[in-house]
Design a protein around this motif. Structure first.
Motif, PDB file in Angstrom:
ATOM      1  N   GLY A   1     -17.440  -9.248  -5.884  1.00 59.10           N
ATOM      2  CA  GLY A   1     -17.524 -10.386  -6.783  1.00 59.10           C
ATOM      3  C   GLY A   1     -16.142 -10.955  -6.999  1.00 59.10           C
ATOM      4  N   GLY A   2     -16.110 -12.172  -7.503  1.00 54.63           N
ATOM      5  CA  GLY A   2     -14.805 -12.766  -7.745  1.00 54.63           C
ATOM      6  C   GLY A   2     -14.942 -14.097  -8.434  1.00 54.63           C
ATOM      7  N   GLY A   3     -13.850 -14.817  -8.436  1.00 56.25           N
ATOM      8  CA  GLY A   3     -13.887 -16.119  -9.073  1.00 56.25           C
ATOM      9  C   GLY A   3     -12.497 -16.622  -9.399  1.00 56.25           C
ATOM     10  N   ARG A   4     -12.493 -17.773 -10.055  1.00 59.33           N
ATOM     11  CA  ARG A   4     -11.275 -18.482 -10.403  1.00 59.33           C
ATOM     12  C   ARG A   4     -10.781 -18.008 -11.763  1.00 59.33           C
TER      13      ARG A   4
ATOM     14  N   TRP B   1     -13.037   2.389  -4.541  1.00 59.04           N
ATOM     15  CA  TRP B   1     -12.099   1.645  -3.696  1.00 59.04           C
ATOM     16  C   TRP B   1     -12.467   0.175  -3.653  1.00 59.04           C
ATOM     17  N   GLN B   2     -11.457  -0.670  -3.743  1.00 56.06           N
ATOM     18  CA  GLN B   2     -11.702  -2.112  -3.643  1.00 56.06           C
ATOM     19  C   GLN B   2     -10.819  -2.732  -2.568  1.00 56.06           C
ATOM     20  N   PHE B   3     -11.401  -3.690  -1.868  1.00 49.38           N
ATOM     21  CA  PHE B   3     -10.639  -4.615  -1.018  1.00 49.38           C
ATOM     22  C   PHE B   3     -10.520  -5.898  -1.825  1.00 49.38           C
TER      23      PHE B   3
END
Ligand code: HAM
Length: 439
Positions: free
Chosen positions: A286-289, A128-130
């Motif tokens: 994690g994330g990013g542009r 599951w991801q938010f």
């Protein structure tokens, strides 16, 4: 052995695990709304090309981890279950002409993702991801806003000690020269690279830098880093992101070798780990542009940034966390017990018990009806085992419009007119925190 089992790498979230997950989803939804993100839902499967093109052909997620969905013979489409939400949301942005909406378009989605991963602790084939995405804002302020939002999520669910790793991996202006330098470096160490990495050298050297293979770790330790080779525009952008983070008081650690596993990233990238678990496998988000992704999906050049938080791993981390944090206890708490259980002196009269419970439920109360046909004593024992605060006892006085209301915790009991029952229980519910919180 049961005949059927959940597929390898998946698991059933039984109520004890699903309830905390629902609470995480509630915090996620509430927080996203507070920051101006609107819920969106895209299909659980897409044309496989959405992921192949969006995430990149030479990535673990696409090369090894896509779950293909069998199409019927008459269909020529190739579909795959979504391994992550960003590519599908970018596809939806283009399909629905969202570039004509007020920018940035800020959307959020929480749901399950599918990766044909090698199953291990915290690594599942359905997880599951938010997710949040802000599309149409080149930053740098929104970069900091999104990282601060992620940091707040961990804090609000009681995951107290996380480390945010931050990097900038440049853009199409400065990346080619960096990749050339990186390739030259790996060529010098080619003999020591495992076969998969050697094959990637020609196609996507950044993936080697992201390799989890211990044989590559010391080669990577000496590899050139992107942060030192940013073009002026990327360097200025990164500097401004850091200034905004400082203004918000968000703590992070620069990690010049953080590249992330998906190809769409440009400039700002970040990853979050529980502070006590340094291992690369345990990122809780994690994330990013991704300033080139909308174009890859066929849209006009449009910048974007977002993050995904792995809720399964957040739950695991909350369970493992050494510190005792109230917010975490609230997420992990068992489900509350019913306020009351309706029992009765006539075991066979299930209709009356069900009717009384139904009326109380209609008044907004959490009430269980005893629908078995056991004796009153056993019914009361079961009510106490449920952790219910009250038993509503239906007996002969019902003809006179009364029941006995027993406070199972205090061991007291008094006749109560049916007309007052819901009101009395509502008053008790307001003052009493039933369930295990009282312990
Ligand atoms: P990701 O790093 O691939 O990023 O995944 C985000 C998070 O999902 C991970 O940090 C981890 O917590 C969780 N996760 C990933 N794979 C698994 C797995 N097999 N089992 C359990 N948890 C897992 C993305 O997915 C990007 N879409 C994030 C993003 C959004 N970037 C920009 N916007």
């Amino acid at each position: 052995m049961p005949t059927f089992r959940a597929p390898r790498g998946t698991r059933d979230l039984l109520p004890a695990e699903r309830a905390p997950m629902v609470r995480l989803e509630q915090v996620a939804g509430e927080l996203a709304a507070r920051y101006g993100y609107h819920p969106i839902e895209t299909p659980a499967f897409e044309q496989a090309a959405v992921f192949e093109r969006g995430i990149g052909e030479v990535t673990d997620v696409v090369e090894k981890e896509l779950f293909f969905v069998g199409a019927r013979e008459e269909e020529s489409e190739r579909w795959a279950l979504r391994p992550e939400p960003t590519a599908g949301i970018a596809r939806a942005y283009v399909q629905h002409g969202m570039q004509t909406w007020p920018q940035p378009v800020k959307v959020t989605m929480t749901g399950s993702m599918f990766r044909y991963d090698r199953p291990q602790a915290g690594r599942y084939r359905q997880f599951w991801q938010f997710d949040v995405e802000a599309i149409g804002d080149p930053g740098p302020a929104v970069d900091a806003e999104i990282i601060e939002l992620a940091a707040r999520f961990y804090r609000e669910v009681g995951l107290s000690d996380v480390t945010i790793l931050l990097n900038s991996i440049g853009d199409p202006a400065c990346r080619p020269a960096y990749l050339e330098e990186l390739t030259a470096y790996y060529r010098r160490h080619e003999a020591r690279l495992p076969p998969l990495e050697r094959e990637r050298l020609a196609r996507n050297p950044l993936r080697i830098l992201d390799s989890k293979d211990p044989a590559v770790a010391d080669i990577n330790a000496g590899a050139p880093v992107a942060t030192e080779r940013l073009c002026d525009a990327c360097a200025t952008h990164f500097e401004a992101v850091r200034e905004h983070l400082a203004a918000l008081g968000v703590a992070y650690r620069l990690e010049p070798r953080l590249v992330r596993g998906l190809d769409y990233y440009t400039r700002t990238t970040f990853e979050v780990f529980p502070a006590w678990a340094a291992g690369q496998q345990s990122a809780v988000g994690g994330g990013g542009r991704y300033d080139g992704l909308i174009e890859l999906m066929g849209g006009r050049p449009t910048p974007g940034i977002g993050f995904g938080i792995g809720l399964d791993r957040v739950l695991l981390a909350l369970q493992e966390q050494p510190a005792r944090i109230d917010a975490a206890e609230a997420i992990l708490a068992p489900e509350p017990a019913p306020l009351a259980v309706v029992v009765g002196s006539d075991p066979a009269d299930t209709a009356t018990r069900l009717r009384l419970a139904t009326e109380l439920r209609g008044a907004g109360l959490a009430v269980r009806a005893e629908l078995g046909r056991r004796k009153l004593g056993k019914q009361l024992e079961a009510a106490a085992r449920d952790g219910a605060h009250f038993a509503v006892i239906a007996g002969d006085e019902l003809a006179a419009g009364q029941v006995q209301l027993r406070d199972l915790e205090a061991g007291t009991q008094r006749p109560t007119p049916l007309a007052n029952l819901a009101r009395e229980l509502q008053r008790a519910a307001r003052t009493h925190h039933h369930g295990l919180e009282d312990d």
